[in-house]
Design a protein around this motif. Sequence first.
Motif, PDB file in Angstrom:
ATOM      1  N   ILE A   1      -3.260  -9.779  -5.067  1.00  9.41           N
ATOM      2  CA  ILE A   1      -3.054  -8.489  -4.405  1.00  9.41           C
ATOM      3  C   ILE A   1      -4.216  -7.527  -4.671  1.00  9.41           C
ATOM      4  CG2 ILE A   1      -1.729  -7.388  -6.255  1.00  9.41           C
ATOM      5  CD1 ILE A   1      -0.960  -7.188  -2.472  1.00  9.41           C
ATOM      6  N   THR A   2      -4.997  -7.778  -5.700  1.00 10.56           N
ATOM      7  CA  THR A   2      -6.145  -6.933  -6.010  1.00 10.56           C
ATOM      8  C   THR A   2      -7.369  -7.258  -5.156  1.00 10.56           C
ATOM      9  OG1 THR A   2      -6.722  -8.459  -7.798  1.00 10.56           O
ATOM     10  CG2 THR A   2      -5.420  -6.516  -8.399  1.00 10.56           C
TER      11      THR A   2
ATOM     12  N   PHE B   1      -6.646  -6.880   0.915  1.00  8.76           N
ATOM     13  CA  PHE B   1      -5.374  -6.154   0.987  1.00  8.76           C
ATOM     14  C   PHE B   1      -5.554  -4.635   1.047  1.00  8.76           C
ATOM     15  CE2 PHE B   1      -3.797 -10.145  -0.905  1.00  8.76           C
ATOM     16  CZ  PHE B   1      -2.798 -10.427   0.015  1.00  8.76           C
ATOM     17  N   GLU B   2      -6.744  -4.160   0.745  1.00 13.81           N
ATOM     18  CA  GLU B   2      -6.969  -2.713   0.670  1.00 13.81           C
ATOM     19  C   GLU B   2      -6.548  -1.958   1.936  1.00 13.81           C
ATOM     20  OE1 GLU B   2     -10.797   0.064   0.057  1.00 13.81           O
ATOM     21  OE2 GLU B   2     -10.485  -1.475  -1.490  1.00 13.81           O
TER      22      GLU B   2
ATOM     23  N   ILE C   1      -4.254  -2.614   4.276  1.00 15.13           N
ATOM     24  CA  ILE C   1      -2.803  -2.548   4.469  1.00 15.13           C
ATOM     25  C   ILE C   1      -2.134  -1.724   3.364  1.00 15.13           C
ATOM     26  CG2 ILE C   1      -2.184  -4.709   3.294  1.00 15.13           C
ATOM     27  CD1 ILE C   1      -0.220  -5.150   5.685  1.00 15.13           C
ATOM     28  N   LEU C   2      -2.650  -1.799   2.146  1.00 10.58           N
ATOM     29  CA  LEU C   2      -2.105  -0.979   1.063  1.00 10.58           C
ATOM     30  C   LEU C   2      -2.409   0.499   1.303  1.00 10.58           C
ATOM     31  CD1 LEU C   2      -2.944  -3.274  -1.983  1.00 10.58           C
ATOM     32  CD2 LEU C   2      -0.706  -2.944  -0.902  1.00 10.58           C
ATOM     33  N   ASN C   3      -3.582   0.793   1.843  1.00  8.39           N
ATOM     34  CA  ASN C   3      -3.933   2.177   2.176  1.00  8.39           C
ATOM     35  C   ASN C   3      -3.096   2.715   3.329  1.00  8.39           C
ATOM     36  OD1 ASN C   3      -5.854   2.361   0.166  1.00  8.39           O
ATOM     37  ND2 ASN C   3      -7.558   1.827   1.510  1.00  8.39           N
ATOM     38  N   PHE C   4      -2.509   1.809   4.116  1.00  8.07           N
ATOM     39  CA  PHE C   4      -1.664   2.201   5.245  1.00  8.07           C
ATOM     40  C   PHE C   4      -0.224   2.479   4.798  1.00  8.07           C
ATOM     41  CE2 PHE C   4       0.482   1.250   9.399  1.00  8.07           C
ATOM     42  CZ  PHE C   4      -0.102   2.280  10.119  1.00  8.07           C
ATOM     43  N   GLY C   5       0.049   2.380   3.500  1.00 10.41           N
ATOM     44  CA  GLY C   5       1.365   2.715   2.980  1.00 10.41           C
ATOM     45  C   GLY C   5       2.235   1.530   2.598  1.00 10.41           C
TER      46      GLY C   5
ATOM     47  N   GLU D   1      -0.978 -15.589  -6.400  1.00  9.39           N
ATOM     48  CA  GLU D   1      -1.452 -15.685  -5.017  1.00  9.39           C
ATOM     49  C   GLU D   1      -0.335 -15.614  -3.981  1.00  9.39           C
ATOM     50  OE1 GLU D   1      -3.670 -19.328  -5.222  1.00  9.39           O
ATOM     51  OE2 GLU D   1      -5.497 -18.241  -5.691  1.00  9.39           O
ATOM     52  N   ASP D   2       0.894 -15.487  -4.428  1.00  8.40           N
ATOM     53  CA  ASP D   2       2.017 -15.300  -3.507  1.00  8.40           C
ATOM     54  C   ASP D   2       2.423 -13.838  -3.593  1.00  8.40           C
ATOM     55  OD1 ASP D   2       2.945 -18.207  -2.668  1.00  8.40           O
ATOM     56  OD2 ASP D   2       2.344 -18.249  -4.769  1.00  8.40           O
ATOM     57  N   ASN D   3       2.619 -13.231  -2.458  1.00  6.39           N
ATOM     58  CA  ASN D   3       2.867 -11.793  -2.429  1.00  6.39           C
ATOM     59  C   ASN D   3       3.999 -11.453  -1.474  1.00  6.39           C
ATOM     60  OD1 ASN D   3       0.427 -10.805  -4.008  1.00  6.39           O
ATOM     61  ND2 ASN D   3      -0.527 -12.073  -2.453  1.00  6.39           N
ATOM     62  N   ILE D   4       4.630 -10.324  -1.743  1.00  3.30           N
ATOM     63  CA  ILE D   4       5.577  -9.718  -0.817  1.00  3.30           C
ATOM     64  C   ILE D   4       5.067  -8.298  -0.597  1.00  3.30           C
ATOM     65  CG2 ILE D   4       7.947  -8.983  -0.391  1.00  3.30           C
ATOM     66  CD1 ILE D   4       8.852 -11.107  -2.440  1.00  3.30           C
ATOM     67  N   VAL D   5       4.439  -8.081   0.543  1.00  4.29           N
ATOM     68  CA  VAL D   5       3.887  -6.776   0.892  1.00  4.29           C
ATOM     69  C   VAL D   5       4.821  -6.173   1.929  1.00  4.29           C
ATOM     70  CG1 VAL D   5       1.867  -5.572   1.790  1.00  4.29           C
ATOM     71  CG2 VAL D   5       1.565  -7.642   0.443  1.00  4.29           C
ATOM     72  N   MET D   6       5.226  -4.921   1.716  1.00  2.14           N
ATOM     73  CA  MET D   6       6.265  -4.378   2.588  1.00  2.14           C
ATOM     74  C   MET D   6       6.110  -2.887   2.812  1.00  2.14           C
ATOM     75  SD  MET D   6       9.359  -4.569  -0.099  1.00  2.14           S
ATOM     76  CE  MET D   6       9.332  -3.586  -1.573  1.00  2.14           C
ATOM     77  N   LYS D   7       6.719  -2.463   3.911  1.00  3.51           N
ATOM     78  CA  LYS D   7       6.875  -1.050   4.238  1.00  3.51           C
ATOM     79  C   LYS D   7       8.246  -0.955   4.875  1.00  3.51           C
ATOM     80  CE  LYS D   7       4.436   2.794   6.341  1.00  3.51           C
ATOM     81  NZ  LYS D   7       3.241   3.167   7.120  1.00  3.51           N
TER      82      LYS D   7
END
Length: 96
Positions: A11-12, A16-17, A19-23, A49-55
Amino acid sequence: VIWAGDMNLQITDLSFEPILNFGYINALSGEKTSLKKSCIDGNYLSRAEDNIVMKLSTFNAINARVLDYIKGIDCEIVCQLQDDISDHLPIEIILK
């Protein structure tokens, strides 16, 4: 929106920057999910290396975790488990 799975990136990673900056937020906290090729002194995890990115707007994340089916057993069989099951541990998120 939930984006989850084996992304082959931590995630670092700079990818990913945007999408993370988009909230969007990462539900996991950097837990390692990739399995090493072998187990040495009980160490069988490689990278996160497995992630759950969400909004989320209509749900709340109650819990997100790695389901470690190797912990507590003889990790010397990690190579066999990689071939039979996966080279990554499964991840889950509970929503309410």
